[in-house]
Motif scaffolding. Structure first.
Motif, short mmCIF file in Angstrom:
data_model
loop_
_atom_site.label_atom_id
_atom_site.label_comp_id
_atom_site.label_asym_id
_atom_site.label_seq_id
_atom_site.Cartn_x
_atom_site.Cartn_y
_atom_site.Cartn_z
N ALA A 79 -10.24 54.20 -10.97
CA ALA A 79 -10.55 55.51 -11.56
C ALA A 79 -9.59 55.95 -12.67
O ALA A 79 -9.91 56.86 -13.43
CB ALA A 79 -10.52 56.58 -10.45
N LEU A 80 -8.44 55.27 -12.79
CA LEU A 80 -7.47 55.67 -13.80
C LEU A 80 -7.47 54.68 -14.95
O LEU A 80 -7.42 53.47 -14.74
CB LEU A 80 -6.05 55.74 -13.20
CG LEU A 80 -5.64 57.08 -12.57
CD1 LEU A 80 -6.49 57.38 -11.34
CD2 LEU A 80 -4.16 57.06 -12.20
N ASP A 81 -7.53 55.22 -16.16
CA ASP A 81 -7.57 54.38 -17.36
C ASP A 81 -6.15 54.22 -17.92
O ASP A 81 -5.73 54.94 -18.82
CB ASP A 81 -8.48 55.03 -18.41
CG ASP A 81 -8.64 54.15 -19.66
OD1 ASP A 81 -8.28 52.96 -19.59
OD2 ASP A 81 -9.12 54.67 -20.68
N CYS A 82 -5.42 53.29 -17.34
CA CYS A 82 -4.07 53.00 -17.81
C CYS A 82 -3.69 51.60 -17.34
O CYS A 82 -4.42 50.96 -16.57
CB CYS A 82 -3.06 54.04 -17.30
SG CYS A 82 -2.84 54.07 -15.52
N HIS A 83 -2.55 51.12 -17.80
CA HIS A 83 -2.09 49.80 -17.41
C HIS A 83 -1.90 49.75 -15.89
O HIS A 83 -1.39 50.72 -15.30
CB HIS A 83 -0.77 49.47 -18.11
CG HIS A 83 -0.38 48.03 -18.01
ND1 HIS A 83 0.18 47.50 -16.87
CD2 HIS A 83 -0.46 47.02 -18.91
CE1 HIS A 83 0.43 46.21 -17.06
NE2 HIS A 83 0.04 45.90 -18.30
#
Length: 319
Positions: A79-83
């Motif tokens: 759900a999280l758009d990050c590395h």
């Protein structure tokens, strides 16, 4: 000189506006740290109280922008758009702030929002560049050109102690407002009003200037919107009293918690001006200052709010 001027301006703005203030925040999008704005004022919006009830800290932008909602818990990595290496840190910060709640199912962590994020909690962002002495402008013109072309802030102001001439105004981009500010009295006179900048549209970010070449990036309106929210969040959590008082008997706190040195009879920067090498140094206890209590009493920011965590109907089936 600039440090004392900056703190005096923050104290004056805090006393005479309802803004949430912070110092030294990144004012770029493509290169957030390429432009550091001296003072940022966050003007409360209609949902400010809803934001203040959540936490007195900054809520991570990645958490706000994630696909995590207030309903069914989600796996953070989905759900999280990050590395991937940043996911756990973002989740921990959001949980600590009370914006996410976490639970475990089958040995895996799942998260959900504790409340809807109030997008309208701030109305405008005001950026201020401090230049007490216009005779030493430094990169002033380039900095203000970037602010105007990017239009990340609704208003941009230049604050100075100098007498402002027509020649000065001609060198400052026309949309930039000018304050003449007296740090001793806190009086602030408007030399030129600031124009409203087109924050809802795309902007042009100046990245580098060299002879015969200027590197720029066209920044989308959506990217600006996300960055504005992150600046507002950072300002909300950070504030402007970000310094520690030195362990010196000659440094005391003013009524608004600025570090004043008895030896020099001036506000000083403890990080660069104080220490055993200072000719006025006298070992002693650091001033006992509760900066958060002052901020709570003097601004709309709320210290240690009760939070918004609540039990949602039907969540038991996810445990």
């Amino acid at each position: 000189m600039e440090f004392g001027f900056e703190l005096a301006l923050c104290a004056a703005l805090e006393a005479r506006t309802d803004w949430v203030l912070a110092r030294q925040l990144g004012g770029g999008v493509t290169d957030p740290g390429g432009r550091v704005v001296d003072v940022v004022g966050v003007v409360p919006g209609p949902e400010f109280d809803d934001r203040a009830r959540i936490t007195d800290r900054s809520i991570p932008g990645v958490a706000i922008e994630s696909a995590v909602g207030v309903g069914e818990p989600r796996r953070p990595r989905d759900a999280l758009d990050c590395h991937p290496e940043r996911v756990d840190g973002v989740v921990d910060a959001a949980v600590d702030a009370g914006f996410f709640s976490a639970e475990r199912r089958g040995g895996r962590r799942y998260v959900r929002q504790t409340t809807r994020y109030p997008d309208d909690w701030f109305g405008r962002l005001v950026g201020v560049e401090n230049k007490p002495d216009l005779g030493r402008p430094g990169d002033l013109r380039r900095q203000l050109r970037l602010d105007v072309s990017l239009a990340l802030f609704d208003e941009v102001w230049l604050a100075t102690e100098s007498h402002v001439t027509g020649a000065h105004l001609n060198r400052i981009p026309e949309p930039v407002g000018v304050w003449r500010f007296d740090p001793e009295t806190g009086e602030r006179d408007v030399v030129r009003e600031a124009a409203s900048l087109p924050v809802d549209g795309p902007g042009v970010e100046l990245l580098d200037e060299r002879p015969l070449r200027t590197d720029v990036d066209v920044v989308s309106a959506d990217a600006k919107r996300r960055r504005r929210r992150r600046i507002a969040e950072r300002a909300y959590g950070k504030g402007w009293r970000t310094y520690d008082f030195p362990a010196c008997a000659r440094c005391a706190a003013t009524d608004d918690a600025r570090p004043h040195c008895e030896h020099f009879d001036a506000v000083v920067d403890p990080a660069s001006d104080c220490g055993a090498d200072c000719p006025g140094f006298r070992p002693g206890d650091a001033a006992d200052v509760d900066a958060d209590a002052l901020r709570d009493a003097r601004t709309p920011w709320r210290r240690d709010p009760p939070g918004v965590s609540r039990r949602q109907a039907g969540l038991d089936r996810f445990r």
